[in-house]
Enzyme design. Sequence first.
Site, PDB file in Angstrom:
ATOM      1  N   GLU A 108       0.839  -1.196   0.000  1.00 49.80           N
ATOM      2  CA  GLU A 108       0.000   0.000   0.000  1.00 49.80           C
ATOM      3  C   GLU A 108       0.875   1.248   0.000  1.00 49.80           C
ATOM      4  O   GLU A 108       2.090   1.190   0.243  1.00 49.80           O
ATOM      5  CB  GLU A 108      -0.956  -0.016   1.197  1.00 49.80           C
ATOM      6  CG  GLU A 108      -1.954  -1.156   1.129  1.00 49.80           C
ATOM      7  CD  GLU A 108      -3.051  -1.076   2.161  1.00 49.80           C
ATOM      8  OE1 GLU A 108      -3.223  -0.015   2.778  1.00 49.80           O
ATOM      9  OE2 GLU A 108      -3.752  -2.088   2.357  1.00 49.80           O
ATOM     10  N   HIS A 223      -9.917   9.377   2.519  1.00 49.18           N
ATOM     11  CA  HIS A 223      -9.440   8.294   1.665  1.00 49.18           C
ATOM     12  C   HIS A 223      -9.595   8.726   0.208  1.00 49.18           C
ATOM     13  O   HIS A 223     -10.632   9.270  -0.176  1.00 49.18           O
ATOM     14  CB  HIS A 223     -10.244   7.010   1.914  1.00 49.18           C
ATOM     15  CG  HIS A 223      -9.553   5.789   1.402  1.00 49.18           C
ATOM     16  ND1 HIS A 223      -9.466   5.494   0.067  1.00 49.18           N
ATOM     17  CD2 HIS A 223      -8.910   4.775   2.046  1.00 49.18           C
ATOM     18  CE1 HIS A 223      -8.800   4.364  -0.093  1.00 49.18           C
ATOM     19  NE2 HIS A 223      -8.449   3.908   1.094  1.00 49.18           N
ATOM     20  N   ARG A 267      -1.706   9.399   1.375  1.00 48.95           N
ATOM     21  CA  ARG A 267      -3.132   9.552   1.111  1.00 48.95           C
ATOM     22  C   ARG A 267      -3.575  10.996   0.911  1.00 48.95           C
ATOM     23  O   ARG A 267      -4.405  11.287   0.057  1.00 48.95           O
ATOM     24  CB  ARG A 267      -3.935   8.921   2.250  1.00 48.95           C
ATOM     25  CG  ARG A 267      -4.016   7.422   2.154  1.00 48.95           C
ATOM     26  CD  ARG A 267      -4.853   6.828   3.257  1.00 48.95           C
ATOM     27  NE  ARG A 267      -5.021   5.400   3.045  1.00 48.95           N
ATOM     28  CZ  ARG A 267      -5.634   4.597   3.892  1.00 48.95           C
ATOM     29  NH1 ARG A 267      -6.132   5.072   5.022  1.00 48.95           N
ATOM     30  NH2 ARG A 267      -5.754   3.312   3.632  1.00 48.95           N
TER      31      ARG A 267
END
Length: 507
Positions: A108, A223, A267
């Site tokens: 990620e 997000h 993010r």
Amino acid sequence: MRVVVVGTGIAGLIAAHRASKHHDVVLVTKSRLSESNTRYAQGGIAVALFPDDSVESHVADTLRAGAGLCDPVAVEVLCAEGPGRVRDLIALGVEFDKRDGELVRGHEAAHSSRRVLHAGGDATGFAIESALLRAVRRRAIEVHEHTFVTDLVVDDGIVRGVDVIAADGAGHRILGDAVVLASGGAGQLFRHTTNPAVATGDGIAAAWRAGAAVSDLEFYQFHPTALALPGNHLVSEAVRGEGAVLRDADGERFMVDVHPDAELAPRDVVARGIAAAMARQGGRPVVLDATGLGADFLRARFPGITTACAERGLDWTVEPVPVTPAAHYAMGGIRTDIDGRTTLPGLFAIGEAACTGVHGANRLASNSLLESLVFAWRAADALDIAGSPLILTTEGDSSFAAAFGTTPVDRDALRDLMWERAGLERDAAGLREAAATLAGWRADDPMPAGREDANLLDLGRLLVHAALRREESRGAHFRTDFPEPRGVWARSAHDARPVAARVEAAA
């Protein structure tokens, strides 16, 4: 010792299970036992568990993502104790995905190694929640479902229990020698959120009203990729970790011009990159293109997302899907130390309701489940020191006085206001407008839904107040009128609070 645990996500369930070995435990949740943010977590749990990885690398990645605001002691605890706690999780029955008998690892954004364990493809939270519920049910734990915590019971400065509205609508008091708040975040503050309806910040608001210090509420993580369709279903960062890319209306990969890591940038960077691309194309969503990964892989690795797309008339195996940023995770919350202690004797906070300092200004992907696991375990083991509160040497955010308006608050209007004025991008004018509007609203409906509105209103006011004070951009907090970070707001190596807070306290 009688311990009241509020919340039934991974943090609450771990705390209840661990504490029940030595104490009488009462577990309280405002919905059914299985409903929490944990249930919907997709990507997985980050942990340095493999020979080609290290705790030091995980620490470095976490500090880098936190943009100068992490507490390094808390980060060290998180990453160093994480492997042991994940092994404990496996022993409690969590079945992480394996291939040829070996744990499978995902990648990620902002991680330097493949270290994210997952279960059921993209159903990690559900697998963890299910296993922990089975473990808790094997313990002699008193459970109160559909029971809404309205306020903390404070006697002579010590937290002695909680006031609740029970499933039958009656109010009563649950007393204990310690209270552990594991009540989650407040994603319902914003128009677009990946959080379930229960995420209304009840524990944080109750703790603040009782006088507990809260911190870093201006840092709310958005997000980057939720389906731009009703429900804002989360599309895990793991999808981009496997190679999916973001494209604008012209089919171009726009993130390559925003950050060297493109779709795998932190993010906050990806979320703002998407927002800017949407603005350039008149507000239309961008698309996430995962078609290059192959239909069989997508169905096997991400069965939940595949189903969610199909339910909305999309086949993401053959076409890109529309995505938009959405409120996802609160980095701030009730101030705690590394054992979950708050500034109120008898009160502990863990999970998303807490602010340990481990996430700083921007949470590293898949560190949230690990944080809940590690610090819930520590809090359960520290309950015998419940009478020893966290002592702050600098000013917290609890001195803010909430206004009391005359106009009944409308939750949809509140969520729209927070999205427009205190969302991905902020400035002084918009924040002041939000503050004035919030000051004119009130919420005094005594029923649980009305009390949720009151909690959201309290937290909205606190968030806007904190965002106005922080005159810089750092991590998830982006001020267009102060677009760069300022050193005065970084965390000092010798102080658990930002330097600017110490300056204000001294003044």
